[in-house]
Design an enzyme around this catalytic site. Structure first.
Site, PDB file in Angstrom:
ATOM      1  N   LYS A 118      33.222  53.597 -27.954  1.00  0.00           N
ATOM      2  CA  LYS A 118      32.830  54.541 -29.002  1.00  0.00           C
ATOM      3  C   LYS A 118      33.889  55.638 -29.103  1.00  0.00           C
ATOM      4  CE  LYS A 118      29.456  57.704 -28.599  1.00  0.00           C
ATOM      5  NZ  LYS A 118      30.169  58.971 -28.990  1.00  0.00           N
ATOM      6  N   GLU A 187      25.363  62.547 -35.542  1.00  0.00           N
ATOM      7  CA  GLU A 187      24.834  63.594 -34.663  1.00  0.00           C
ATOM      8  C   GLU A 187      24.779  64.942 -35.355  1.00  0.00           C
ATOM      9  OE1 GLU A 187      25.547  65.707 -30.289  1.00  0.00           O
ATOM     10  OE2 GLU A 187      26.783  64.008 -30.875  1.00  0.00           O
TER      11      GLU A 187
END
Length: 278
Positions: A118, A187
């Site tokens: 990631k 996020e």
């Protein structure tokens, strides 16, 4: 890791196929014991660079090294059997160039046995994502509040509050998806923005402070369990208060040690337990 163990895991293609389907369940894991406990219940274990704060007591994720991520990633892979394991690329290991990102990613994949990496970033990282994906490195993207950019963002606060910022983040998400990422963490954004991005991109979105409309959700396990008490983000729900339980257990142990009631005969070798009176 044996081939049979690897084949039993939730695969990257299987996760990508979950777009618009059953929600994807994700939690972070940094150690073998925790990974073993979480593995039966989740689709994806994220070895996040949040370990810098949660495990090492650092002020941010920035000092986390590639060697740290590899050590913890390998532990999580060894202890799990079912979940897809994704390892964060730490700050400084991938931003310089696609080639640098490939070298870091290749180490992670080879030395941990993880299924994917990631990385954070939007338009500026699209070329890197495409470079990695074309060379056999599955990539999970990460847009919105990106902790590795905390100094640029001015702290850990929700982003995308105005129309211009929201459009910039949406463009970042589209760029990463189109570059070949198999999924995307969103996020710390406004709920409407996370919902919009989920509708616009063809890959699964994983919310953390995003929206219930995302294709999956992730939380930092220590936050969710009440083990990390430095601060509690708005998007965290505490499903247990293990920090309190740990403190109470330690206090009980200390009291028994001081009172010399622990260890008892049953905890010692070569000592017979006193007979119970008739």
């Amino acid at each position: 890791m044996s081939a049979s163990k690897s084949n039993a895991r939730v695969s990257v293609p299987a996760l990508r196929a979950r777009k618009g389907g059953d929600p994807i369940v994700c939690l972070t894991a940094y150690t073998a014991p925790v990974a073993r406990l979480l593995d039966p219940h989740v689709d994806l274990l994220l070895v996040g660079d949040s370990l810098g704060m949660v495990v090492y007591g650092l002020d941010s994720t920035l000092p986390v090294t590639l060697d740290m991520m590899i050590a913890h990633g390998a532990a999580v892979v060894r202890a799990s059997e079912r979940a897809c394991v994704v390892v964060d690329l730490p700050f400084g290991s991938y931003q310089e160039s696609p080639q640098a990102a490939f070298r870091a990613s290749a180490r992670v994949m080879a030395e941990t046995g993880a299924q994917a990496v990631k990385l954070e970033g939007g338009l500026e990282m699209a070329e890197t994502v495409a470079f990695l994906a074309a060379r056999g490195i599955p990539v999970m993207g990460h847009v919105g509040l990106t902790p590795q950019s905390v100094n640029t963002l001015g702290g850990y606060k929700a982003v995308g509050r105005d129309a211009e910022a929201a459009e910039r983040i949406a463009a970042d998400a589209r760029a990463i998806a189109e570059a070949g990422a198999f999924s995307l963490v969103i996020e710390g954004t406004m709920e409407s923005l996370a919902r919009r991005i989920t509708q616009e991109v063809a890959i699964p979105t994983i919310g953390i402070g995003g929206s219930p409309a995302c294709d999956g959700q992730v939380l930092v396990t220590d936050d969710m369990l009440g083990l990390f008490g430095a601060f509690q983000p708005k998007f965290v729900k505490r499903y247990a208060e293990l920090g309190t339980a740990v403190g109470e257990a330690a206090a009980a142990y200390a009291a028994e040690v001081k009172a010399r009631s622990f260890p008892g005969p049953e905890h010692c070798f070569g000592v017979k337990k006193a007979a119970t009176p008739a």
